[in-house]
Write a protein that holds these residues in place. Structure first.
Motif, PDB file in Angstrom:
ATOM      1  N   PRO A 262      30.378  62.077  49.792  1.00 37.52           N
ATOM      2  CA  PRO A 262      30.165  63.524  49.656  1.00 37.52           C
ATOM      3  C   PRO A 262      30.425  64.071  48.258  1.00 37.52           C
ATOM      4  N   LEU A 263      31.301  63.431  47.488  1.00 38.75           N
ATOM      5  CA  LEU A 263      31.548  63.908  46.117  1.00 38.75           C
ATOM      6  C   LEU A 263      30.293  63.757  45.265  1.00 38.75           C
ATOM      7  N   LEU A 264      29.605  62.626  45.437  1.00 39.66           N
ATOM      8  CA  LEU A 264      28.378  62.410  44.674  1.00 39.66           C
ATOM      9  C   LEU A 264      27.278  63.358  45.148  1.00 39.66           C
ATOM     10  N   GLU A 279      42.765  57.224  45.223  1.00 38.62           N
ATOM     11  CA  GLU A 279      41.747  56.234  44.929  1.00 38.62           C
ATOM     12  C   GLU A 279      40.949  55.983  46.209  1.00 38.62           C
ATOM     13  N   PRO A 280      39.609  55.962  46.145  1.00 38.08           N
ATOM     14  CA  PRO A 280      38.752  55.923  44.962  1.00 38.08           C
ATOM     15  C   PRO A 280      38.203  57.287  44.528  1.00 38.08           C
ATOM     16  N   LEU A 281      38.624  58.395  45.178  1.00 38.36           N
ATOM     17  CA  LEU A 281      38.016  59.688  44.870  1.00 38.36           C
ATOM     18  C   LEU A 281      38.195  60.063  43.405  1.00 38.36           C
ATOM     19  N   ARG A 282      39.381  59.788  42.863  1.00 46.34           N
ATOM     20  CA  ARG A 282      39.653  60.220  41.492  1.00 46.34           C
ATOM     21  C   ARG A 282      38.752  59.528  40.464  1.00 46.34           C
ATOM     22  N   ASP A 283      38.125  58.406  40.867  1.00 49.90           N
ATOM     23  CA  ASP A 283      37.315  57.647  39.922  1.00 49.90           C
ATOM     24  C   ASP A 283      35.822  57.928  40.031  1.00 49.90           C
ATOM     25  N   LEU A 284      35.406  58.712  41.036  1.00 42.74           N
ATOM     26  CA  LEU A 284      33.971  58.893  41.268  1.00 42.74           C
ATOM     27  C   LEU A 284      33.337  59.885  40.301  1.00 42.74           C
ATOM     28  N   GLU A 287      33.655  64.855  35.724  1.00 45.00           N
ATOM     29  CA  GLU A 287      33.745  66.284  35.414  1.00 45.00           C
ATOM     30  C   GLU A 287      33.515  67.088  36.686  1.00 45.00           C
ATOM     31  N   ASN A 288      33.869  68.354  36.621  1.00 47.17           N
ATOM     32  CA  ASN A 288      33.607  69.321  37.688  1.00 47.17           C
ATOM     33  C   ASN A 288      34.303  68.966  38.994  1.00 47.17           C
ATOM     34  N   ALA A 289      35.402  68.218  38.903  1.00 51.16           N
ATOM     35  CA  ALA A 289      36.203  67.915  40.076  1.00 51.16           C
ATOM     36  C   ALA A 289      37.644  68.342  39.819  1.00 51.16           C
ATOM     37  N   THR A 290      38.217  69.075  40.767  1.00 53.31           N
ATOM     38  CA  THR A 290      39.612  69.496  40.687  1.00 53.31           C
ATOM     39  C   THR A 290      40.397  68.684  41.705  1.00 53.31           C
ATOM     40  N   LEU A 291      41.378  67.938  41.223  1.00 48.44           N
ATOM     41  CA  LEU A 291      42.153  67.052  42.090  1.00 48.44           C
ATOM     42  C   LEU A 291      43.472  67.713  42.477  1.00 48.44           C
ATOM     43  N   PHE A 292      43.931  67.418  43.681  1.00 55.48           N
ATOM     44  CA  PHE A 292      45.232  67.901  44.127  1.00 55.48           C
ATOM     45  C   PHE A 292      45.881  66.805  44.975  1.00 55.48           C
ATOM     46  N   ARG A 293      47.203  66.814  45.026  1.00 52.71           N
ATOM     47  CA  ARG A 293      47.909  65.834  45.853  1.00 52.71           C
ATOM     48  C   ARG A 293      47.519  66.040  47.319  1.00 52.71           C
TER      49      ARG A 293
END
Length: 330
Positions: A262-264, A279-284, A287-293
């Motif tokens: 879904p991120l792609l 992982e693996p979301l943080r590597d996909l 740009e334009n992605a906001t990460l949170f714990r």
């Protein structure tokens, strides 16, 4: 015509030869008397007659004259001149007859913009004549190209009213963090931001306890803060694409993932992404992605979503247009 009909009104459309779909066509004889004869039985039974551009443009002067006569003959009918263009103020028209440079006392005048209202007042040489401004508009579902089922779903749930739409494509599994998405939508509402999260919500048929989990999630979805889309329509490829177009952002607070397609998909639809820092979301996405714990509190996630989207001029304008220029609003 579609909007009035959808709201229970009876609508008759009238246009000239080759003018598109119409319930009534004007006669080929363009004389005023021929137009009066043809239109009197049609217009006499109407409550309101909207006349588009005919009173200010020179394309069919016989019709312009006929409508002026009929407005006088039919005092029980409300005649409204809908002004998109004013020939007398357009240098492309060198000579304009007095008929389209005058105010008819039996007509109300409405222009699509303040500029056109001023053009009309200057054309008739009367800056005090009343000409209300009602903007032109758009049908958001048609402009966005939503599939019919998604368009109907959006209208039924008032999703085109300018609210924030978050999309969470996921099966109903605990690891998907759906309850976090629901809590984020509630937190956004607490901040005064109307928000709805759309969960595609395919049930996992391989787990016997899934119906209990599903019931718990539905209990958490209150006040339209969340909608389980699969309860309302079958989500295939076309429908999923329509949901991405409808949404303002992807929310994906999974605790565990094997990939994260879904991120792609969201990136292909130019949607900002808010997802768990795992992982693996943080590597996909780069740009334009906001990460949170994944254990971040819903109010904190909501604050970050609000800040990111509010900083986007494109997002702000899209919401404003939905609120001010959609035909249902107008």
């Amino acid at each position: 015509a579609r909007l009035f009909t959808a709201h229970g009104h009876s609508v008759t459309t009238v246009c000239g030869i080759g003018g598109g779909t119409a319930a009534v066509r004007l006669p080929e004889d363009k004389s005023a008397q021929a137009q009066v004869t043809a239109l009197r039985p049609v217009l006499s039974v109407q409550d309101v007659v909207f006349v588009h551009n005919v009173m200010t443009m020179p394309f069919h002067l016989g019709l312009t004259e006929a409508l002026g006569r009929l407005a006088e003959e039919l005092p029980g009918v409300r005649f409204i001149a809908w002004v998109h263009d004013v020939a007398a103020r357009n240098p492309d028209y060198r000579r304009t007859p007095p008929l389209i440079r005058s105010v008819h006392p039996c007509f109300e005048y409405v222009a699509v913009s303040p500029l056109r209202a001023r053009d009309f007042q200057r054309a008739v040489h009367d800056p005090t004549v009343r000409c209300r401004v009602v903007p032109n508009g758009l049908d958001p579902a048609r402009v966005l190209g939503l599939p019919p089922s998604v368009a109907e779903f959006a209208r039924e749930h008032c999703l085109l009213d300018g609210r924030m739409i978050l999309l969470h494509p996921a099966r109903l599994l605990p690891r998907k963090g759906i309850e976090k998405s629901l809590a984020v939508a509630q937190a956004l509402r607490t901040r005064g931001i109307p928000a709805t999260v759309l969960v595609t919500a395919a049930r996992d048929p391989h787990r016997d306890w899934n119906h209990l989990f599903t019931r718990e999630l539905h209990h958490l979805a209150v006040n339209r803060s969340a909608i389980f889309v699969s309860d309302h329509l079958t989500v295939g490829d076309e429908e999923l694409s329509g949901l991405y177009v409808l949404a303002d952002a992807l929310i994906f607070p999974s605790r565990r993932e094997g990939f994260g397609l879904p991120l792609l998909e969201a990136a292909m639809h130019r949607l900002p992404v808010f997802c768990s820092d795992i992982e693996p979301l943080r590597d996909l996405l780069r740009e334009n992605a906001t990460l949170f714990r994944h254990d971040a509190k819903a109010p904190d996630i909501a604050a970050r979503i609000a800040a990111v989207l509010d900083s986007s001029p494109a997002h702000r304008e899209r919401k404003r247009i939905l609120r001010e220029f959609s035909w249902p609003f107008i």
